[in-house]
Design an enzyme around this catalytic site. Sequence first.
Site, PDB file in Angstrom:
ATOM      1  N   ASN A 165       0.883  -1.153   0.000  1.00  0.00           N
ATOM      2  CA  ASN A 165       0.000   0.000   0.000  1.00  0.00           C
ATOM      3  C   ASN A 165       0.930   1.215   0.000  1.00  0.00           C
ATOM      4  O   ASN A 165       1.707   1.399   0.942  1.00  0.00           O
ATOM      5  CB  ASN A 165      -0.874  -0.024   1.263  1.00  0.00           C
ATOM      6  CG  ASN A 165      -1.818   1.159   1.303  1.00  0.00           C
ATOM      7  OD1 ASN A 165      -1.600   2.179   0.641  1.00  0.00           O
ATOM      8  ND2 ASN A 165      -2.869   1.042   2.090  1.00  0.00           N
ATOM      9  N   VAL A 166       0.858   2.013  -1.046  1.00  0.00           N
ATOM     10  CA  VAL A 166       1.841   3.096  -1.180  1.00  0.00           C
ATOM     11  C   VAL A 166       1.723   4.155  -0.074  1.00  0.00           C
ATOM     12  O   VAL A 166       2.631   4.979   0.089  1.00  0.00           O
ATOM     13  CB  VAL A 166       1.790   3.773  -2.579  1.00  0.00           C
ATOM     14  CG1 VAL A 166       2.128   2.777  -3.679  1.00  0.00           C
ATOM     15  CG2 VAL A 166       0.443   4.445  -2.831  1.00  0.00           C
TER      16      VAL A 166
ATOM     17  N   TYR B 211      -7.581  15.443  -7.174  1.00  0.00           N
ATOM     18  CA  TYR B 211      -6.807  14.647  -8.138  1.00  0.00           C
ATOM     19  C   TYR B 211      -5.890  15.521  -8.984  1.00  0.00           C
ATOM     20  O   TYR B 211      -4.711  15.210  -9.171  1.00  0.00           O
ATOM     21  CB  TYR B 211      -7.801  13.879  -9.018  1.00  0.00           C
ATOM     22  CG  TYR B 211      -7.189  12.946 -10.038  1.00  0.00           C
ATOM     23  CD1 TYR B 211      -6.773  11.666  -9.680  1.00  0.00           C
ATOM     24  CD2 TYR B 211      -7.063  13.334 -11.371  1.00  0.00           C
ATOM     25  CE1 TYR B 211      -6.237  10.798 -10.631  1.00  0.00           C
ATOM     26  CE2 TYR B 211      -6.528  12.478 -12.321  1.00  0.00           C
ATOM     27  CZ  TYR B 211      -6.116  11.218 -11.944  1.00  0.00           C
ATOM     28  OH  TYR B 211      -5.586  10.361 -12.889  1.00  0.00           O
TER      29      TYR B 211
ATOM     30  N   LYS C  33      -1.726  15.548  -9.433  1.00  0.00           N
ATOM     31  CA  LYS C  33      -1.040  15.307 -10.705  1.00  0.00           C
ATOM     32  C   LYS C  33      -0.143  16.505 -11.078  1.00  0.00           C
ATOM     33  O   LYS C  33       0.904  16.318 -11.692  1.00  0.00           O
ATOM     34  CB  LYS C  33      -2.062  14.976 -11.804  1.00  0.00           C
ATOM     35  CG  LYS C  33      -2.843  13.674 -11.538  1.00  0.00           C
ATOM     36  CD  LYS C  33      -1.918  12.471 -11.352  1.00  0.00           C
ATOM     37  CE  LYS C  33      -2.657  11.168 -11.158  1.00  0.00           C
ATOM     38  NZ  LYS C  33      -1.756  10.019 -10.937  1.00  0.00           N
TER      39      LYS C  33
HETATM   40  P1  NAI Z   1      -6.912   1.644 -12.224  1.00  0.00           P
HETATM   41  O1  NAI Z   1      -7.914   2.096 -11.227  1.00  0.00           O
HETATM   42  O2  NAI Z   1      -7.346   0.762 -13.347  1.00  0.00           O
HETATM   43  O3  NAI Z   1      -5.690   0.905 -11.467  1.00  0.00           O
HETATM   44  C1  NAI Z   1      -5.047   1.525 -10.394  1.00  0.00           C
HETATM   45  C2  NAI Z   1      -4.372   0.459  -9.543  1.00  0.00           C
HETATM   46  O4  NAI Z   1      -3.741   1.131  -8.447  1.00  0.00           O
HETATM   47  C3  NAI Z   1      -5.337  -0.570  -8.973  1.00  0.00           C
HETATM   48  O5  NAI Z   1      -4.865  -1.888  -9.196  1.00  0.00           O
HETATM   49  C4  NAI Z   1      -5.356  -0.231  -7.486  1.00  0.00           C
HETATM   50  O6  NAI Z   1      -5.573  -1.363  -6.629  1.00  0.00           O
HETATM   51  C5  NAI Z   1      -3.976   0.356  -7.294  1.00  0.00           C
HETATM   52  N1  NAI Z   1      -3.914   1.165  -6.079  1.00  0.00           N
HETATM   53  C6  NAI Z   1      -4.821   2.067  -5.643  1.00  0.00           C
HETATM   54  N2  NAI Z   1      -4.446   2.542  -4.444  1.00  0.00           N
HETATM   55  C7  NAI Z   1      -3.275   1.937  -4.120  1.00  0.00           C
HETATM   56  C8  NAI Z   1      -2.420   2.001  -3.002  1.00  0.00           C
HETATM   57  N3  NAI Z   1      -2.702   2.777  -1.943  1.00  0.00           N
HETATM   58  N4  NAI Z   1      -1.296   1.247  -2.992  1.00  0.00           N
HETATM   59  C9  NAI Z   1      -1.013   0.431  -4.041  1.00  0.00           C
HETATM   60  N5  NAI Z   1      -1.793   0.321  -5.130  1.00  0.00           N
HETATM   61  C10 NAI Z   1      -2.932   1.069  -5.161  1.00  0.00           C
HETATM   62  O7  NAI Z   1      -6.203   2.983 -12.746  1.00  0.00           O
HETATM   63  P2  NAI Z   1      -5.545   3.336 -14.166  1.00  0.00           P
HETATM   64  O8  NAI Z   1      -6.586   3.983 -14.978  1.00  0.00           O
HETATM   65  O9  NAI Z   1      -4.813   2.181 -14.691  1.00  0.00           O
HETATM   66  O10 NAI Z   1      -4.524   4.485 -13.719  1.00  0.00           O
HETATM   67  C11 NAI Z   1      -3.170   4.237 -13.402  1.00  0.00           C
HETATM   68  C12 NAI Z   1      -2.466   5.558 -13.154  1.00  0.00           C
HETATM   69  O11 NAI Z   1      -2.565   6.373 -14.324  1.00  0.00           O
HETATM   70  C13 NAI Z   1      -3.080   6.368 -12.013  1.00  0.00           C
HETATM   71  O12 NAI Z   1      -2.064   7.055 -11.313  1.00  0.00           O
HETATM   72  C14 NAI Z   1      -3.960   7.367 -12.736  1.00  0.00           C
HETATM   73  O13 NAI Z   1      -4.168   8.517 -11.985  1.00  0.00           O
HETATM   74  C15 NAI Z   1      -3.139   7.631 -13.981  1.00  0.00           C
HETATM   75  N6  NAI Z   1      -3.925   8.121 -15.087  1.00  0.00           N
HETATM   76  C16 NAI Z   1      -4.950   7.384 -15.615  1.00  0.00           C
HETATM   77  C17 NAI Z   1      -5.681   7.902 -16.665  1.00  0.00           C
HETATM   78  C18 NAI Z   1      -6.800   7.144 -17.289  1.00  0.00           C
HETATM   79  O14 NAI Z   1      -7.423   7.706 -18.196  1.00  0.00           O
HETATM   80  N7  NAI Z   1      -7.102   5.912 -16.918  1.00  0.00           N
HETATM   81  C19 NAI Z   1      -5.410   9.224 -17.212  1.00  0.00           C
HETATM   82  C20 NAI Z   1      -4.304   9.900 -16.598  1.00  0.00           C
HETATM   83  C21 NAI Z   1      -3.598   9.351 -15.583  1.00  0.00           C
END
Ligand code: NAI
Length: 244
Positions: free
Chosen positions: A60-61, A152, A156
Amino acid sequence: MGERLKDKVAIITGAAKGIGFATAKRFAEEGAKVMIADISMEAVKTAAAQIPNAEAFVVNVTDRTSIQIAVDQILERHGQIDILINNAGITQDARLIKMTEAQFDAVIDVNLKGVFNCTQLVVPHMLGKGKGAVVNASSVVGIYGNFGQTNYSATKFGVIGFTKTWARELGAKGIRVNAVCPGFISTEMVKAMPDNILQDIEKRSWLGRLGTPEEMANVYLFLASDEASYVNGVALEASGGISL
Ligand code: NAI
């Protein structure tokens, strides 16, 4: 299959699904040993089982002890950490007027302090080796802001601040630090948005569609690989040109 990350050890946070999982798969295809770090034991095991040379870590980060335990185990098993992908992130959207303090704090804790925690605990090892690459997940909303995302978008923007600061502090010591600013990518995070907003986003991207996790994985791959050996301190937008 290739060798762009041959024998590199990469930690990817939030790698159990979405962009992190796609990045883990892509890195493994290029010869990396991938350390899947995410919050749920079941999710990390399921993810790691689908990827060759992947290992599962419950991290957990927001919990520095859980990060330190994983880092120590990785160093014991592999003796090196070459790449850190700070990808874990969450949203808890609400307009300024309606956002609760708990929503604000939760997102700051994971998206901002989590990146600080992981980087601070991994970088001492990279300094010892005199090399390493860190890539942070920012977002287009970390450049332009976004309606309903006070918490958020602040995180970022903050991640870009980390990136530029650490690029200055660590560059001469052999460690490059960069950020990726994805536009809107078809993961669960984005699928949770209302349909009319998603359609509007598709129209606003000059490629006329959302991005895919695999396309983001390729951006991470470039920045993490030695091909980006003179790239340091950038926030690389990968959004189909949504801001044009
Ligand atoms: P997602 O929700 O599909 O996956 C995020 C993962 O992070 C999940 O597996 C979750 O369990 C994990 N996570 C959450 N809290 C955590 C914690 N405290 N410790 C460890 N792991 C944790 O998200 P997605 O869409 O793949 O996004 C990944 C990254 O990219 C994020 O930082 C998001 O903000 C960023 N991002 C995503 C965009 C999008 O359009 N999907 C756009 C811009 C940035």
